[in-house]
Design a protein around this motif. Sequence first.
Motif, short mmCIF file in Angstrom:
data_model
loop_
_atom_site.label_atom_id
_atom_site.label_comp_id
_atom_site.label_asym_id
_atom_site.label_seq_id
_atom_site.Cartn_x
_atom_site.Cartn_y
_atom_site.Cartn_z
N LEU A 315 0.81 -1.22 0.00
CA LEU A 315 0.00 0.00 0.00
C LEU A 315 0.85 1.28 0.00
CD1 LEU A 315 -3.03 -0.98 2.28
CD2 LEU A 315 -2.82 -1.07 -0.20
N ARG A 318 1.02 2.15 -3.54
CA ARG A 318 -0.33 2.53 -3.96
C ARG A 318 -0.66 3.95 -3.48
NH1 ARG A 318 -5.89 2.22 -2.84
NH2 ARG A 318 -7.08 1.21 -4.50
N ASN A 319 -0.31 4.25 -2.21
CA ASN A 319 -0.60 5.58 -1.67
C ASN A 319 0.14 6.67 -2.45
OD1 ASN A 319 -2.18 4.32 0.17
ND2 ASN A 319 -0.93 4.76 1.97
N LYS A 321 1.10 6.49 -5.60
CA LYS A 321 0.49 6.57 -6.93
C LYS A 321 -0.85 7.33 -6.86
CE LYS A 321 -1.50 3.23 -9.46
NZ LYS A 321 -1.78 1.82 -9.57
N TYR A 383 -6.64 4.18 2.67
CA TYR A 383 -5.72 3.56 1.71
C TYR A 383 -6.44 2.66 0.70
CZ TYR A 383 -2.30 4.79 5.40
OH TYR A 383 -1.55 5.44 6.35
N THR A 386 -10.41 4.16 -4.38
CA THR A 386 -10.28 3.70 -5.77
C THR A 386 -10.20 4.90 -6.71
OG1 THR A 386 -12.66 3.73 -6.17
CG2 THR A 386 -11.74 1.68 -5.26
#
Length: 426
Positions: A315, A318-319, A321, A383, A386
Amino acid sequence: MIKIQTAVPGPKSLRILKKLEQKNGAWSVAYPLVFSGRGEGAYCEDIDGNCFLDFSSQIASNPMGYNHPELIEVLKSYARFPIKYAGQDFTVKEHLDLIEEILSVSPKGMNSAFLINSGAEAVENAIKICMRKRPKAKFGISMKRAFHGRTLGALSLTNSSRVQKKGYMRFPMYRLSYDETAGDQLEDIIKREGDAEEIAFLVMEHVQGEGGYYIAPAKMVDLLRKTTKKYGIPYIADEIQSGMGRTGKWWAFENYGIRPDVFSSAKALQVGAVVSAKSMFPDEVGAISSTWGGGALLDMAISIKTIQIIKKQKLLERNRKFGNLLLKGLEDLDVKNQRGIGLMLAFDLDSVKERDNLVIECAKRGLIVLGCAQKSVRLVPPYVVTVEDAQKALEIIDDSLRTIRRKGFRLSGKICRFTNCGKHVI
Ligand SMILES: Cc1ncc(COP(=O)(O)O)c(C=O)c1O
């Protein structure tokens, strides 16, 4: 999916809010809705059946969103009593498991953690362990606009709002500007006072939270870390709002390639924690402790699982991005000073009133965002957010901006009963 089927707040919420306003000794409701516990991902329902998209993450303290299936499984496995042990004195295995998880994501050499109940208590204990190491200490150093909590020790460091400090005694502090002049200011203080050993600690948020979501300039951090090392002044990173992966690193200070002497965590961690080298903590038994610190089984179990999910689902990347995606989206809006790192983003409006109007107008449309500082709005999604959630949030902000900027616009409705429409929300 956002669903607004009553006025906000709806009639059931209204009844509870009115009573709470009378009976809660410290009424400060930021959002005039009453959560039902239902929800999924970044969406939560109130008791009137309205469904909101939450871009506040319960003030950065709910990183996994609502009803995350793996966390629900943890909850189910803890249906026993007591759920809170006197954890510093009566140990449970989760105490060790959590400390090991925290240390597994902490810098080398930070090989010890102390668990406590809240963010302010984490800060309180961080400064206490530094003071014990500095017997000649007379004062501490924090930054302008800083927020470190409201217990009396932590409050001494806090500087973000007058109302938090008014009438309370505190210990002596110097405050540095949150910019590249801070290094020189620290050197000046040391020269003036004549003895660096009189400084107990320097405490810093690498992304300021309540003070405005300002990101520390790299040069400032570099100079302050060099100067504190030169004089042996303990450097504390307050990671209570910025830590646990929110900025795309486990801890915001990692964005600067530095290692503090001590750091504090809470909020997304679900418990308070002070992390440092074992040698920084007092040897004497009982010098720092608390009945429930490290004994709240559910909090610790959820914390352990949260760290494991962040690792397993990668994550942090991901965070980073999603943060970039949101920041790009913010840049297209008619607002000022768009800024952010990972999922810790903000922008400014022209006045407190405009900011508060926007926060309320978004709430009416089903989007929860928070104010910070004077004219800023912060975006702190969970987190699990979407691409569709991010697009929806940006759309609602854009739409709300157009509405509040229409000539003759005035907020009205039940929401004004609790939010002082257009004056001050949070
Ligand atoms: C950077 C920082 N430090 C300390 C605190 C205090 O934490 P708590 O509210 O859990 O006492 C907060 C809370 O917002 C915070 O943002």
